[in-house]
Motif scaffolding. Structure first.
Motif, PDB file in Angstrom:
ATOM      1  N   MET A  95     -38.543 -12.683  68.438  1.00 19.40           N
ATOM      2  CA  MET A  95     -39.329 -11.461  68.052  1.00 19.40           C
ATOM      3  C   MET A  95     -38.595 -10.514  67.582  1.00 19.40           C
ATOM      4  N   ARG A  96     -37.517 -10.118  68.116  1.00 15.05           N
ATOM      5  CA  ARG A  96     -36.264  -9.019  67.543  1.00 15.05           C
ATOM      6  C   ARG A  96     -35.985  -9.453  66.380  1.00 15.05           C
ATOM      7  N   GLU A  97     -35.647 -10.699  66.067  1.00 21.37           N
ATOM      8  CA  GLU A  97     -35.052 -11.045  64.754  1.00 21.37           C
ATOM      9  C   GLU A  97     -36.208 -11.004  63.581  1.00 21.37           C
ATOM     10  N   LEU A  98     -37.305 -11.543  64.180  1.00 17.60           N
ATOM     11  CA  LEU A  98     -38.356 -11.346  63.046  1.00 17.60           C
ATOM     12  C   LEU A  98     -38.837  -9.884  62.715  1.00 17.60           C
ATOM     13  N   MET A  99     -38.655  -8.864  63.675  1.00 12.97           N
ATOM     14  CA  MET A  99     -39.205  -7.713  63.292  1.00 12.97           C
ATOM     15  C   MET A  99     -38.028  -7.085  62.423  1.00 12.97           C
ATOM     16  N   GLY A 100     -36.624  -7.548  62.454  1.00 12.93           N
ATOM     17  CA  GLY A 100     -35.738  -7.068  61.632  1.00 12.93           C
ATOM     18  C   GLY A 100     -35.881  -7.751  60.031  1.00 12.93           C
ATOM     19  N   VAL A 101     -36.343  -9.085  60.147  1.00 17.83           N
ATOM     20  CA  VAL A 101     -36.508  -9.522  58.857  1.00 17.83           C
ATOM     21  C   VAL A 101     -37.621  -8.844  57.837  1.00 17.83           C
ATOM     22  N   LEU A 102     -38.731  -8.730  58.765  1.00 13.94           N
ATOM     23  CA  LEU A 102     -40.138  -7.956  58.233  1.00 13.94           C
ATOM     24  C   LEU A 102     -39.949  -6.422  58.207  1.00 13.94           C
ATOM     25  N   THR A 121     -41.778   4.408  62.725  1.00 14.37           N
ATOM     26  CA  THR A 121     -41.986   4.620  61.290  1.00 14.37           C
ATOM     27  C   THR A 121     -42.737   5.842  60.887  1.00 14.37           C
ATOM     28  N   ARG A 122     -42.174   6.465  59.757  1.00 11.50           N
ATOM     29  CA  ARG A 122     -42.887   7.803  59.583  1.00 11.50           C
ATOM     30  C   ARG A 122     -44.147   7.644  58.610  1.00 11.50           C
ATOM     31  N   THR A 123     -44.593   6.533  58.152  1.00 13.04           N
ATOM     32  CA  THR A 123     -45.549   6.391  57.144  1.00 13.04           C
ATOM     33  C   THR A 123     -46.939   6.535  58.251  1.00 13.04           C
ATOM     34  N   SER A 124     -47.651   7.005  57.508  1.00  9.89           N
ATOM     35  CA  SER A 124     -49.122   7.368  58.131  1.00  9.89           C
ATOM     36  C   SER A 124     -50.148   6.328  57.675  1.00  9.89           C
ATOM     37  N   ASP A 125     -49.468   5.209  56.709  1.00  8.59           N
ATOM     38  CA  ASP A 125     -50.438   4.206  56.296  1.00  8.59           C
ATOM     39  C   ASP A 125     -50.381   3.160  57.542  1.00  8.59           C
ATOM     40  N   ASN A 126     -51.573   2.581  57.820  1.00  7.90           N
ATOM     41  CA  ASN A 126     -51.936   1.802  58.990  1.00  7.90           C
ATOM     42  C   ASN A 126     -51.556   0.327  58.786  1.00  7.90           C
ATOM     43  N   ALA A 127     -51.179   0.039  57.465  1.00 10.62           N
ATOM     44  CA  ALA A 127     -50.764  -1.314  56.824  1.00 10.62           C
ATOM     45  C   ALA A 127     -49.696  -1.923  57.817  1.00 10.62           C
ATOM     46  N   VAL A 128     -48.743  -1.120  58.214  1.00  6.08           N
ATOM     47  CA  VAL A 128     -47.681  -1.768  58.967  1.00  6.08           C
ATOM     48  C   VAL A 128     -48.125  -1.833  60.542  1.00  6.08           C
ATOM     49  N   MET A 129     -49.008  -1.024  61.037  1.00  5.57           N
ATOM     50  CA  MET A 129     -49.278  -1.285  62.269  1.00  5.57           C
ATOM     51  C   MET A 129     -50.205  -2.431  62.318  1.00  5.57           C
ATOM     52  N   ALA A 142     -51.651 -16.752  75.083  1.00  7.14           N
ATOM     53  CA  ALA A 142     -52.879 -16.344  75.249  1.00  7.14           C
ATOM     54  C   ALA A 142     -53.023 -15.349  76.446  1.00  7.14           C
ATOM     55  N   ASN A 143     -52.048 -15.574  77.565  1.00  6.66           N
ATOM     56  CA  ASN A 143     -52.214 -14.850  78.787  1.00  6.66           C
ATOM     57  C   ASN A 143     -51.166 -13.441  78.773  1.00  6.66           C
ATOM     58  N   MET A 144     -50.747 -13.049  77.590  1.00 10.79           N
ATOM     59  CA  MET A 144     -49.793 -11.972  77.290  1.00 10.79           C
ATOM     60  C   MET A 144     -50.636 -10.988  76.404  1.00 10.79           C
ATOM     61  N   THR A 145     -50.689  -9.621  76.874  1.00  8.53           N
ATOM     62  CA  THR A 145     -51.184  -8.762  76.290  1.00  8.53           C
ATOM     63  C   THR A 145     -50.196  -7.860  75.654  1.00  8.53           C
ATOM     64  N   PHE A 146     -50.432  -6.896  74.581  1.00  8.75           N
ATOM     65  CA  PHE A 146     -49.537  -6.051  73.951  1.00  8.75           C
ATOM     66  C   PHE A 146     -50.113  -4.335  74.025  1.00  8.75           C
ATOM     67  N   THR A 147     -49.181  -3.511  73.732  1.00  6.35           N
ATOM     68  CA  THR A 147     -49.540  -2.236  73.613  1.00  6.35           C
ATOM     69  C   THR A 147     -48.493  -1.882  72.522  1.00  6.35           C
ATOM     70  N   THR A 148     -48.998  -1.207  71.357  1.00  6.50           N
ATOM     71  CA  THR A 148     -48.085  -0.558  70.261  1.00  6.50           C
ATOM     72  C   THR A 148     -48.208   0.946  70.057  1.00  6.50           C
ATOM     73  N   PHE A 149     -47.133   1.668  70.017  1.00  4.49           N
ATOM     74  CA  PHE A 149     -47.048   3.087  69.792  1.00  4.49           C
ATOM     75  C   PHE A 149     -46.278   3.378  68.512  1.00  4.49           C
ATOM     76  N   ASN A 150     -46.755   3.972  67.697  1.00  2.00           N
ATOM     77  CA  ASN A 150     -45.759   4.561  66.627  1.00  2.00           C
ATOM     78  C   ASN A 150     -45.296   5.790  66.986  1.00  2.00           C
ATOM     79  N   LEU A 151     -44.070   5.813  67.512  1.00  2.00           N
ATOM     80  CA  LEU A 151     -43.349   7.048  68.176  1.00  2.00           C
ATOM     81  C   LEU A 151     -43.380   8.129  67.257  1.00  2.00           C
ATOM     82  N   LEU A 152     -43.140   8.052  65.862  1.00  2.00           N
ATOM     83  CA  LEU A 152     -42.923   9.045  64.914  1.00  2.00           C
ATOM     84  C   LEU A 152     -44.408   9.911  64.675  1.00  2.00           C
TER      85      LEU A 152
END
Length: 179
Positions: A95-102, A121-129, A142-152
């Motif tokens: 997953m970390r490798e994939l985040m770097g590639v993308l 990311t400083r972009t206000s565009d929601n495309a990245v998220m 399927a049994n795993m959930t996730f939470t995302t935050f754009n810290l900037l």
């Protein structure tokens, strides 16, 4: 791009100062440079990561990706790369490798069955998220959930309430400290 030698440098010495040969070389050099540019772009279009719009269109046609009207080139490139990814076990390292590639600047932390993704990311565009959300929905079990935050760019004002069926002591913090 491969650098071509200039045609003037390839002429033998006895053509120095010959007007006809200078004219011929000056006319043919731009044509040769344009041809080299076409060759380089054709080579680049074999790789989704560096292809231009024509190359991405060819990949989309091969993969059956439709409804791309209005999408920017990076979103289209992401969709192509996602279709081309080989099946691979999902591990945190992968997953970390994939985040770097993308090019998604994110830190991943996991506790039991919840993945926390902090994106910077400083972009206000929601495309990245949105792309990140699609990626996580596709790869996580399927049994795993996730939470995302754009810290900037994530901000909260006013009273924040959290609730569960059991009362937990909760502290909400930001980069500046406790709120």
């Amino acid at each position: 791009m491969a650098e071509l030698m200039k045609l003037k440098e390839l002429l033998p010495n006895f053509y120095d100062g010959v007007y006809d040969m200078d004219v011929i070389v000056n006319v043919e050099q731009p044509l040769l440079d344009n041809f080299q540019t076409l060759i380089d772009q054709a080579r680049n279009n074999h790789y989704a990561a560096i292809a231009n719009e024509d190359g991405i269109s060819m990949f989309e046609a091969m993969l059956g990706i439709t409804n791309v009207v209005g999408q920017d080139i990076e979103t289209r490139r992401y969709n192509v790369i996602m279709q081309l990814l080989p099946p691979k076990p999902v591990t945190m390292a992968y997953m970390r490798e994939l985040m770097g590639v993308l090019n998604i600047g994110a830190t991943l932390t996991i506790d039991t069955s919840k993945l926390h993704v902090n994106v910077e990311t400083r972009t206000s565009d929601n495309a990245v998220m949105q792309r990140l959300s699609v990626l996580l929905k596709r790869l996580l079990p399927a049994n795993m959930t996730f939470t995302t935050f754009n810290l900037l760019i994530t901000s909260t004002t006013g009273t924040v309430s959290t609730g569960t069926d059991v009362l937990y002591n909760t502290t909400i913090t930001n980069k500046g400290g406790s709120v």
